[in-house]
Scaffold this motif. Structure first.
Motif, PDB file in Angstrom:
ATOM      1  N   THR A 100       1.283  -1.088  -0.115  1.00 45.82           N
ATOM      2  CA  THR A 100       0.304   0.047  -0.066  1.00 45.82           C
ATOM      3  C   THR A 100       0.456   0.756  -0.363  1.00 45.82           C
ATOM      4  O   THR A 100       1.982   0.778   0.464  1.00 45.82           O
ATOM      5  N   GLY A 101       0.047   2.445  -0.087  1.00 44.19           N
ATOM      6  CA  GLY A 101       0.902   3.743  -0.499  1.00 44.19           C
ATOM      7  C   GLY A 101       1.918   3.934  -0.719  1.00 44.19           C
ATOM      8  O   GLY A 101       2.569   5.167  -1.481  1.00 44.19           O
ATOM      9  N   THR A 102       2.055   2.451  -2.275  1.00 42.52           N
ATOM     10  CA  THR A 102       2.858   3.520  -3.623  1.00 42.52           C
ATOM     11  C   THR A 102       2.100   3.921  -4.377  1.00 42.52           C
ATOM     12  O   THR A 102       1.089   4.377  -5.122  1.00 42.52           O
ATOM     13  N   LEU A 103       3.194   4.496  -5.362  1.00 43.21           N
ATOM     14  CA  LEU A 103       2.907   5.194  -6.716  1.00 43.21           C
ATOM     15  C   LEU A 103       1.790   4.318  -8.095  1.00 43.21           C
ATOM     16  O   LEU A 103       0.469   4.452  -7.862  1.00 43.21           O
ATOM     17  N   VAL A 104       1.725   3.289  -7.621  1.00 40.23           N
ATOM     18  CA  VAL A 104       0.939   2.118  -8.454  1.00 40.23           C
ATOM     19  C   VAL A 104      -0.748   1.754  -7.759  1.00 40.23           C
ATOM     20  O   VAL A 104      -1.213   2.101  -8.254  1.00 40.23           O
ATOM     21  N   ASN A 105      -0.364   1.912  -5.974  1.00 34.71           N
ATOM     22  CA  ASN A 105      -1.403   2.500  -5.788  1.00 34.71           C
ATOM     23  C   ASN A 105      -2.490   3.281  -6.048  1.00 34.71           C
ATOM     24  O   ASN A 105      -4.105   2.862  -6.364  1.00 34.71           O
ATOM     25  N   GLY A 106      -1.777   3.868  -6.285  1.00 31.26           N
ATOM     26  CA  GLY A 106      -2.405   5.724  -6.882  1.00 31.26           C
ATOM     27  C   GLY A 106      -3.094   5.654  -8.542  1.00 31.26           C
ATOM     28  O   GLY A 106      -3.937   5.984  -7.867  1.00 31.26           O
ATOM     29  N   LEU A 107      -1.447   5.113  -8.832  1.00 34.12           N
ATOM     30  CA  LEU A 107      -2.757   5.176 -10.529  1.00 34.12           C
ATOM     31  C   LEU A 107      -3.530   4.018 -10.671  1.00 34.12           C
ATOM     32  O   LEU A 107      -4.772   4.798 -11.436  1.00 34.12           O
ATOM     33  N   MET A 108      -3.419   3.191 -10.056  1.00 35.04           N
ATOM     34  CA  MET A 108      -4.364   2.277  -9.932  1.00 35.04           C
ATOM     35  C   MET A 108      -6.425   2.995  -9.511  1.00 35.04           C
ATOM     36  O   MET A 108      -7.513   2.925 -10.514  1.00 35.04           O
ATOM     37  N   ALA A 109      -5.953   3.840  -8.831  1.00 37.57           N
ATOM     38  CA  ALA A 109      -7.377   4.596  -8.697  1.00 37.57           C
ATOM     39  C   ALA A 109      -7.541   6.234  -9.531  1.00 37.57           C
ATOM     40  O   ALA A 109      -8.579   6.312  -9.846  1.00 37.57           O
ATOM     41  N   HIS A 110      -6.388   5.814 -10.280  1.00 36.32           N
ATOM     42  CA  HIS A 110      -6.828   7.633 -10.660  1.00 36.32           C
ATOM     43  C   HIS A 110      -6.745   6.906 -12.154  1.00 36.32           C
ATOM     44  O   HIS A 110      -7.938   7.993 -12.959  1.00 36.32           O
ATOM     45  N   CYS A 111      -6.547   6.003 -12.886  1.00 40.89           N
ATOM     46  CA  CYS A 111      -7.143   5.820 -13.841  1.00 40.89           C
ATOM     47  C   CYS A 111      -7.545   3.800 -13.531  1.00 40.89           C
ATOM     48  O   CYS A 111      -6.496   3.208 -13.973  1.00 40.89           O
ATOM     49  N   LYS A 112      -8.075   3.040 -14.852  1.00 37.98           N
ATOM     50  CA  LYS A 112      -8.549   2.093 -15.292  1.00 37.98           C
ATOM     51  C   LYS A 112      -7.882   1.227 -15.824  1.00 37.98           C
ATOM     52  O   LYS A 112      -7.332   0.077 -14.961  1.00 37.98           O
ATOM     53  N   ASP A 113      -7.137   1.769 -16.646  1.00 42.17           N
ATOM     54  CA  ASP A 113      -6.743   0.815 -17.957  1.00 42.17           C
ATOM     55  C   ASP A 113      -5.458   1.082 -17.588  1.00 42.17           C
ATOM     56  O   ASP A 113      -4.143   2.818 -17.489  1.00 42.17           O
ATOM     57  N   LEU A 114      -4.259  -0.061 -17.151  1.00 43.46           N
ATOM     58  CA  LEU A 114      -3.044   0.018 -16.910  1.00 43.46           C
ATOM     59  C   LEU A 114      -2.618  -1.204 -17.486  1.00 43.46           C
ATOM     60  O   LEU A 114      -2.823  -2.489 -17.831  1.00 43.46           O
ATOM     61  N   SER A 115      -0.744  -1.261 -18.450  1.00 44.21           N
ATOM     62  CA  SER A 115      -0.227  -2.410 -19.028  1.00 44.21           C
ATOM     63  C   SER A 115      -0.134  -3.220 -18.278  1.00 44.21           C
ATOM     64  O   SER A 115       0.608  -2.632 -17.052  1.00 44.21           O
TER      65      SER A 115
END
Length: 303
Positions: free
Chosen positions: A108-123
């Motif tokens: 938890t608390g990582t940039l990835v955690n934030g990115l997953m909430a910010h946008c639905k799609d990630l590679s």
């Protein structure tokens, strides 16, 4: 599954295939590459081979990266400092103190955690714990990162890293007065044999090149701009220590008597790349964090 292509050049002729491929991208470990080769995800001139295959000039290598496992990382709402975003790519300014991607025991608390909430799609190319992450910077390094929002974009951005065409410029404050204005450090980086938690310049390390120029000098310190040609783990920190000018505040590679900055004075200031869809060159610059600016002011006043 997505594929990345690579043609063997003169400097890799005769080297083991697993060694050559693990040098292509900073996040590819040799053991991971060996597993891909054994599972048939790597071909040489259209045929499967073994990790110890000796590369020949002009060999055409195709790496087909396996699909990731289902993701089990929690999305967390964060106030991300997004510099650019479209359907393919996102550029974000990571603050000092934030880990880029989760690791076992630290989910938890990582940039990835934030990115997953910010946008639905990630590679999904980089696996379950690093969705969208094309390259990374250390926890206590601030600055710009590019993030891929689909596998096609990820593949093209990684290829630019492989081709060394991505612009990555950092600002750093180092101990000591560097006597010359410009320099290039070319020294291989690998695990420190005396401390497996650290990196060091070692004979069997991965090829690593850092260019630097001095921007200002203070009483006992220098302000430098470092430009990465390669992107090895802790590259700038290890290289600057290697030539005798370790980063200020660096708890791992700095001297015992250094400033307490909660980590090294290092900021990824400029990031430039070719957009994976439009093929337009894009470049972004993030201002120095407040603590960094205040440190520069303090050092100027003490001069």
């Amino acid at each position: 599954m997505e594929s990345i292509q690579h043609t063997i050049q003169e400097n890799d002729k005769g080297k083991r295939l697993d060694m050559v491929l693990s040098n292509l991208q900073e996040d590819w470990s040799r053991s991971q590459v060996q597993q891909w080769i054994k599972e048939g995800h790597v071909t040489v001139n259209g045929k499967s081979t073994k990790p110890n295959y000796k590369s020949a000039m002009a060999d055409e290598i195709v790496i087909t990266i396996p699909d990731p496992e289902p993701l089990d990382v929690v999305a967390e709402e964060m106030n991300l400092d997004v510099y650019y975003e479209d359907e393919d790519v996102l550029v974000v300014n990571k603050p000092k103190g934030m880990v880029v991607h989760p690791a076992p025991g630290h989910l938890t608390g990582t940039l990835v955690n934030g990115l997953m909430a910010h946008c639905k799609d990630l590679s999904g190319i980089n696996g379950v714990l690093r969705p969208g992450i094309v390259h990374r910077i250390d926890k206590d390094t601030s600055g710009l990162l590019m993030v891929a929002k689909n596998d096609r974009a990820h593949e093209k951005l990684v290829q630019q890293l492989v081709d060394k065409s991505v612009t990555r410029k950092y600002k750093a404050i180092v101990h000591g007065l560097i006597p010359h204005e410009y320099g290039t450090i070319e020294a291989p980086i690998g695990r420190d044999q005396k401390d497996r938690q650290s990196m060091a310049v070692v004979n069997n390390g991965k090829h690593a090149v850092t260019h630097f120029r001095v921007l200002d000098r203070y009483k006992d310190f220098s302000l430098v701009e470092c430009e990465l040609e390669t992107g090895r783990t802790h590259q700038i920190r290890v290289h600057m220590k290697y030539i005798g000018f370790p980063l200020v505040g660096d708890p791992k590679y700095g001297p015992r008597k250094t400033m307490d900055l909660n980590g090294q004075a290092l900021h990824a200031e400029v990031l430039g790349f070719v957009h994976p869809r439009t093929e337009e060159y894009m470049e972004y610059s993030a201002p120095l964090p407040v603590y960094f600016e205040e440190l520069i002011t303090q050092l100027r006043n003490d001069r």
